[in-house]
Design an enzyme around this catalytic site. Structure first.
Site, PDB file in Angstrom:
ATOM      1  N   LEU A 271      -6.629  13.899 -12.381  1.00 30.08           N
ATOM      2  CA  LEU A 271      -8.074  14.080 -12.389  1.00 30.08           C
ATOM      3  C   LEU A 271      -8.817  13.024 -11.590  1.00 30.08           C
ATOM      4  O   LEU A 271     -10.035  12.908 -11.670  1.00 30.08           O
ATOM      5  CB  LEU A 271      -8.574  14.137 -13.837  1.00 30.08           C
ATOM      6  CG  LEU A 271      -7.873  15.209 -14.688  1.00 30.08           C
ATOM      7  CD1 LEU A 271      -8.394  15.188 -16.113  1.00 30.08           C
ATOM      8  CD2 LEU A 271      -8.013  16.598 -14.098  1.00 30.08           C
ATOM      9  N   CYS A 272      -8.098  12.253 -10.790  1.00 27.33           N
ATOM     10  CA  CYS A 272      -8.724  11.257  -9.915  1.00 27.33           C
ATOM     11  C   CYS A 272      -9.369  11.934  -8.709  1.00 27.33           C
ATOM     12  O   CYS A 272      -8.795  12.861  -8.134  1.00 27.33           O
ATOM     13  CB  CYS A 272      -7.671  10.273  -9.388  1.00 27.33           C
ATOM     14  SG  CYS A 272      -7.463   8.807 -10.387  1.00 27.33           S
TER      15      CYS A 272
ATOM     16  N   ASP B 187      13.571  -1.204  -7.855  1.00 21.72           N
ATOM     17  CA  ASP B 187      14.517  -0.433  -7.040  1.00 21.72           C
ATOM     18  C   ASP B 187      15.366  -1.332  -6.150  1.00 21.72           C
ATOM     19  O   ASP B 187      16.568  -1.123  -6.003  1.00 21.72           O
ATOM     20  CB  ASP B 187      13.747   0.566  -6.185  1.00 21.72           C
ATOM     21  CG  ASP B 187      14.662   1.394  -5.300  1.00 21.72           C
ATOM     22  OD1 ASP B 187      15.643   1.958  -5.827  1.00 21.72           O
ATOM     23  OD2 ASP B 187      14.409   1.492  -4.084  1.00 21.72           O
TER      24      ASP B 187
END
Lengths: 159, 159, 159, 159, 159, 159
Positions: A76-77, A129
């Protein structure tokens, strides 16, 4: 502060809030987070010549690029024309780890908190990572908004 | 465990590790994180009819979709044909907040830790986004890998 | 070699070639390109401590990430589970500039030429972007496939 | 012209330059490049009914779409609300090949050089992809900025 | 056929179905749709020299590219290594409009219905976009799966 | 209304229309579509506890997210800073199915018809995806623009 969740309408359904009527102002947000790791992992990042540079350089680039894609990741940005994104990394020995701080700026109708928080989160993920082959027990903590300026809700500073 | 950072070559430059020769095996990863929030914020999410469903429903979708884009966000991650992504949310009163857990599966040459961690991170960010109008002081903590199976490095379980 | 354009059907319409029946084999491709620049620009990249590292580190990350998105950029490319992407940069004084070389690998049904060429192109673009404030006249040249192995068409080496 | 690399801070770390204070002006950029190919390859593109149309039509679409994604590909580029992108292709017999020219426009705080150069690069890559079955030795050369207007640095025209 | 919605777990929460244990088989799907338009709009597309080619050429490319991004658009779709995507357009005078047909293929663990339907939908949207300046009243209808082969559920042919 | 296809130049080649000189105004667009399905499928969506909520909640999120990516999917669409996207679902018993309606808003130089239509299309696709295990014969129909305000072409309301 509001006591309603502005992203939900009367029926509780998700919606992208209407910001048409909001004015365009200068807005900034600063977020931070911490990647806790074994001292040996921190050594590997900080030590030597290149490894240090590149783990953090890669995390920095990843964070900046993710900030630009925040509206693709967070349902919803609103899309925002970011005018600046900066990431800083500060190593710490006690506790052992790296603090990630991100600053985002925009001239826009909504704030850039999510962009700063997304930059921090993806930078943390990238550090994980790149080091996970030597340390799978790294933990991210304290990811939060530090400061926010601009917009109707005014200045916020984390307590 | 290795004592070298496999994502960096001899000169410390970033590289995408060669996994050509690795065998395709079933791999799973489980990650978790916690979004600390004011009790009133938790009430707003849990309480009432729809808001509860949709905040977490939106975060769930966001996490699943982000897991599929992990290799676009994390520079040196390999693209993976994910076979499953599941997100679970557990509210907590003391401390006040929501635990996010994500499970990812693949039949592939590399593990899915990053996919599970990315799902957790983006779900946390989405919860923040949907509640930030009422609580800007939410904090993400304890984002980490819980368990990992498959692959040459074998079974990992967080200590 | 074929004398037809395999990406066009009998009516000349674009199509994504059917590779269902092709076998999965190990494939590699190496591509290169050259960014010509003023000697002063090269100095700024190579000179000093950090700038050198980060211009090329950023271009390296950009090239690797772009390789993973090749099928999103090139309309008729098949998505491929890349197993490795490596970028190398070699500075040159005469002519003044930087040679970019990219290697891509896959176990797949189609070759990775486009991935290697895309990595080179986006790395060149990133070098341009990071230095354009001091040198807008940089030129990319010699972007081409150097070598290709695997697949039915066999070994190719640039003449 | 500056003698510093504006994308690097004092420590040489990559950053997205702050353009908050820059004014919104009309900006255009024109870039070009050349895809050298065997005369028979050029024949296949130009000759006949449909193939001609579709190789270049596909490259044109790919270039336009890539221009819109420039800020996703080039790590430190700002997102821009492009107002126009145009690609033109001019075949050449001596040397044998196709010249690609791209024009990009924006009303914005930063220039559109990277958008024009990205459009040219991806159009070249698409031509390569669509003809590589008959000609793997194609080479891209002369990819450069031709002209730029608008912004504080003023008018640039390639020497 | 199942009488449960496989994308929802016991609590009705969305999840990406676990396909780890499914076998890799050859799968195809064919979908179609119809864009109804004013006869004059159809004339503009079909008539003349270039316009015809390019409206449909652009829609074809858009459909192919969208098929490759299906898993990014549809939240619970698995990423798939598509081996072929083809789009066909058939103009019709009565009713006035264009039929869009898309075929998708994969060697995979799940079907490609969504990829074929996404290709049709985005091709329809592109036709609308390219003609909306002359005809805003175009309507898409009959978007559906025509045929499906491969996988455990076997052959499906629309009634 | 124009009698030319504004997206094609004199030679019929695709181009992104120049909107530099257009003024920024408030624009809205409303689009709708209908997913026809077996009554039992509709029951599964509406009935019970959670399934209802989540099928439509997932389709709503997918539609909103797709609206934000319209310019990535539709080749000649301009990127737009959307200020609002809303999706509504209305179940129907006769005929059996669900009506999808999307509203999009922007302060921009071009209209948001494509964003509203893309939101509807992807919401329909998501409903299909989530129910296809029980009903492969669902059909999308009546996808069209309902209303449009703002911009030089003025108010449009579907006849």
């Amino acid at each position: 502060m509001s006591t309603r969740l502005s992203h939900l309408n009367d029926k509780g359904e998700a919606r992208m809030v209407d910001v048409s009527a909001k004015s365009v102002t200068s807005r900034t947000a600063v977020a931070e987070g911490f990647v806790a790791m074994a001292p040996e992992t921190l050594d590997l990042i900080l030590d030597g010549k290149a490894p240090k540079g590149d783990v953090l350089a890669t995390a920095r680039i990843a964070g900046i690029m993710a900030a630009k894609r925040t509206h693709e990741l967070i349902p919803l940005c609103h899309p925002l024309p970011l005018t600046q994104v900066v990431l800083d990394f500060t190593p710490s020995r006690d506790p052992s780890g790296i603090t990630v701080e991100a600053t985002a700026k925009v001239e826009g109708k909504t704030g850039v908190e999510m962009e700063a928080l997304t930059a921090v989160s993806v930078a943390c993920l990238t550090i994980y990572d790149m080091c996970k082959a030597v340390d799978r027990a790294m933990i991210f903590s304290g990811i939060r908004l530090i400061e926010k300026t601009g917009g109707r809700s005014g200045h916020f500073r984390a307590p």
